[in-house]
Design a protein around this motif. Structure first.
Motif, mmCIF file in Angstrom:
data_model
loop_
_atom_site.group_PDB
_atom_site.id
_atom_site.type_symbol
_atom_site.label_atom_id
_atom_site.label_comp_id
_atom_site.label_asym_id
_atom_site.label_seq_id
_atom_site.Cartn_x
_atom_site.Cartn_y
_atom_site.Cartn_z
ATOM 1 N N HIS A 136 0.821 -1.214 0.000
ATOM 2 C CA HIS A 136 0.000 0.000 0.000
ATOM 3 C C HIS A 136 0.857 1.266 0.000
ATOM 4 C CE1 HIS A 136 -3.560 -2.522 0.759
ATOM 5 N NE2 HIS A 136 -4.235 -1.460 0.354
ATOM 6 N N ARG A 164 -11.858 -11.304 1.588
ATOM 7 C CA ARG A 164 -12.060 -10.236 0.610
ATOM 8 C C ARG A 164 -11.440 -8.911 1.058
ATOM 9 N NH1 ARG A 164 -15.195 -11.700 -3.858
ATOM 10 N NH2 ARG A 164 -14.828 -13.949 -4.038
ATOM 11 N N LYS A 168 -7.783 -6.802 -1.058
ATOM 12 C CA LYS A 168 -7.553 -5.454 -1.591
ATOM 13 C C LYS A 168 -6.080 -5.192 -1.861
ATOM 14 C CE LYS A 168 -11.593 -3.505 0.750
ATOM 15 N NZ LYS A 168 -12.070 -2.593 1.838
ATOM 16 N N SER A 171 -4.817 -5.072 -5.479
ATOM 17 C CA SER A 171 -5.000 -3.878 -6.320
ATOM 18 C C SER A 171 -3.775 -2.966 -6.294
ATOM 19 C CB SER A 171 -6.230 -3.093 -5.856
ATOM 20 O OG SER A 171 -6.015 -2.555 -4.553
#
Length: 409
Positions: A136, A164, A168, A171
C-alpha cells in the motif's frame, strides 16, 4: 485493522521463539539490522530496483530477472530482500545485487521508513509475497510494482468470503505476471485485469544452470564404465526406503544419492539400507576409487544440478512429505523424472506428467514397475527423457516477457 494486529502478534511470537531457536534468532536479528545495512551501503544518488523473495526458491525465480536487468540496464542498482533465513543466509553475498538484507516486519511504520530510505523506482515481488503495508505504501508513492511468477488457486484466502478485505492488497500491483491461465481467470473474478500470462522464470533459470554446469571428475569417473546411472536428488528417508531396496536387487544400475539432509545420522541410515554395495562418499573419495564403486553418496551441497547430467533416470525427493523438490533441474537434462504423490501443487510436475517425461509413484511396487519399464525398453527411456527436456525448453522465455511488460526492454 486485524492485519496489523496479526502482524504485531506475529512479531511478538518471533521474538519469543528466537530465544530458543537459532534459525528464528537469525531472522529476528536480521530484520532489526536491516535499516543499519541500508544506511551503511545505500548510495543516495543511485536509482534502485527492489526485488523481494521470501526464501531460496523464490530467489531462484527472481535471479534470471536480476541478471538480465544487469545486462540491459547497468545504470540501475539492485536491492534484494529476503524474509527467510534459508534464503538470506545462503545468498547474502550474491554478487548480482548491490545490497542484500532482510525485509523488516510489515508494519506501517517500517514500510514507510523502508521506502523513504530506499526510494525504489520499481519493485518486483516474487511468487507468493503479498505484504499489505509495503504494497500500500508503494502504491501511495506511485512506484510501479510487479508480481512475478505468481500462481493463484481457488483455495487461497483471497477467494474466500472472509479474505475479501485482505484481497484489496492485490490492487496495489501495477501488473501480475502469472504462470497460467487459471491464475488470470481467478484474478478476474476479483476485478483485477492487469494480468499477463508469461509462465515461470524458473524454466529460464534451470536453462541458465545447465549452461553454467560444472564438470565433476569424480561423478564422471563413477559413471564412465556404468551401463546405466540412476540419480536421486533431494531425497528423504521415505524416498530412500523405496528406491534403495530396488537397486540392491538390480545391481546393473549404478546409484547416486544426493540427500536433502546431509548429516551423519541420515547418511548412516542410507548406508544401512545399502546391502553389500561398494559405497563411496563424494567428499571422501577420488576419481579412481569412484570408478570402482556401485553407489556414490553426495555429502555436500551445490552440485546436484550438475550431477543430473551423468544419469539416465532421475528421482526427485520430497513427494512423500511436504512436497517434491525441483523437478526442472533434472528434466532439463533430457532424462525421465520420477517423484512421489505430493506433487499436485507443482505445475512443473503436472506438466512433466502430461508430456510423459515424468512418472508419479505411490510406493515401492509402483517404483519397481516404472523402473522395470524404463530398464527393459530403450525407446521408452529415450522418448520420456526427450519429452522432459523439450517440456522445460518450451516453457522458457518468461524473463524477457516480464522485462518487456514492465517497460525495461
Amino acid at each position: 485493522m486485524m492485519y496489523n494486529i496479526a502482524i504485531w502478534l506475529y512479531g511478538l511470537g518471533v521474538f519469543i521463539y528466537s530465544l530458543f531457536n537459532e534459525k528464528v534468532r537469525k531472522m529476528w536479528r536480521g530484520e532489526h539490522a536491516a535499516f543499519s545495512v541500508l544506511r551503511e551501503h545505500l548510495d543516495p544518488k543511485a536509482k534502485y530496483i527492489w526485488f523481494h523473495a521470501a526464501s531460496l526458491g523464490e530467489f531462484e525465480q527472481g535471479r534470471p530477472l536480476m541478471e538480465r536487468l544487469r545486462e540491459v540496464h547497468p545504470e540501475y542498482k539492485i536491492l534484494l530482500t529476503f524474509f527467510s533465513p534459508s534464503g538470506y543466509e545462503v545468498r547474502k553475498n550474491y554478487p548480482g545485487a548491490d545490497i542484500v538484507c532482510y525485509l523488516p516486519l510489515d508494519t506501517v511504520g517500517n514500510a514507510r521508513r523502508f521506502l523513504r530510505t530506499v526510494r525504489p523506482v520499481m519493485a518486483f515481488f516474487i511468487k507468493y509475497e503479498f505484504w499489505y503495508n509495503y504494497l500500500h505504501v508503494l502504491k501511495h508513492r506511485c512506484v510501479p510494482t510487479y508480481s512475478v511468477s505468481s500462481i493463484f488457486r481457488k483455495d487461497q484466502v483471497f477467494f474466500k468470503w472472509y479474505g475479501r478485505g485482505y484481497a484489496k492488497v492485490l490492487s496495489c500491483f501495477t501488473t501480475f505476471f502469472v504462470q497460467n491461465e487459471e491464475s488470470k481467470l481467478l484474478l478476474g473474478t476479483l476485478g483485477i485485469k492487469n494480468v499477463r500470462v508469461v509462465g515461470d522464470t524458473r524454466f529460464d533459470r534451470v536453462l541458465q544452470i545447465k549452461e553454467a554446469s560444472k564438470r565433476l571428475p569424480i561423478v564422471e569417473a563413477f559413471g564412465a564404465n556404468a551401463g546405466r546411472v540412476f540419480c536421486a536428488g533431494s531425497s528423504w528417508q521415505p524416498d530412500e526406503e523405496i528406491f534403495v531396496p530396488y537397486f540392491n536387487r538390480h545391481r546393473d544400475w549404478k546409484l547416486i544419492i544426493a540427500p536433502h539432509v546431509i548429516g551423519e545420522d541420515h547418511l548412516g541410515q542410507i548406508m544401512r539400507l545399502l546391502q553389500g554395495r561398494r559405497v563411496v562418499r563424494y567428499t571422501q573419495t577420488t576419481p579412481e576409487e569412484a570408478a570402482k564403486a556401485e553407489v556414490l553418496i553426495i555429502d555436500c551441497f551445490g552440485l546436484l544440478s550438475s550431477i543430473y547430467r551423468y544419469a539416465q533416470v532421475s528421482y526427485v525427493g520430497g513427494g512423500f512429505g511436504v512436497g517434491i523438490h525441483n523437478t526442472l533441474e533434472a528434466g532439463v537434462w533430457g532424462i525421465p523424472v520420477i517423484f512421489g504423490p505430493n506433487n499436485k501443487r507443482f505445475a512443473e510436475a503436472q506438466g512433466l506428467l502430461r508430456c510423459k517425461g515424468g512418472f508419479e509413484i505411490d510406493g515401492a511396487e509402483a517404483f519397481a514397475r516404472v523402473m522395470d519399464g524404463l530398464s527393459a525398453d530403450d525407446e521408452l527411456l529415450k522418448r520420456s527423457g526427450k519429452a522432459a527436456g523439450q517440456f522445460v525448453k518450451s516453457l522458457s522465455g518468461a524473463t524477457e516477457k516480464v522485462l518487456q511488460g514492465s517497460g525495461l526492454m
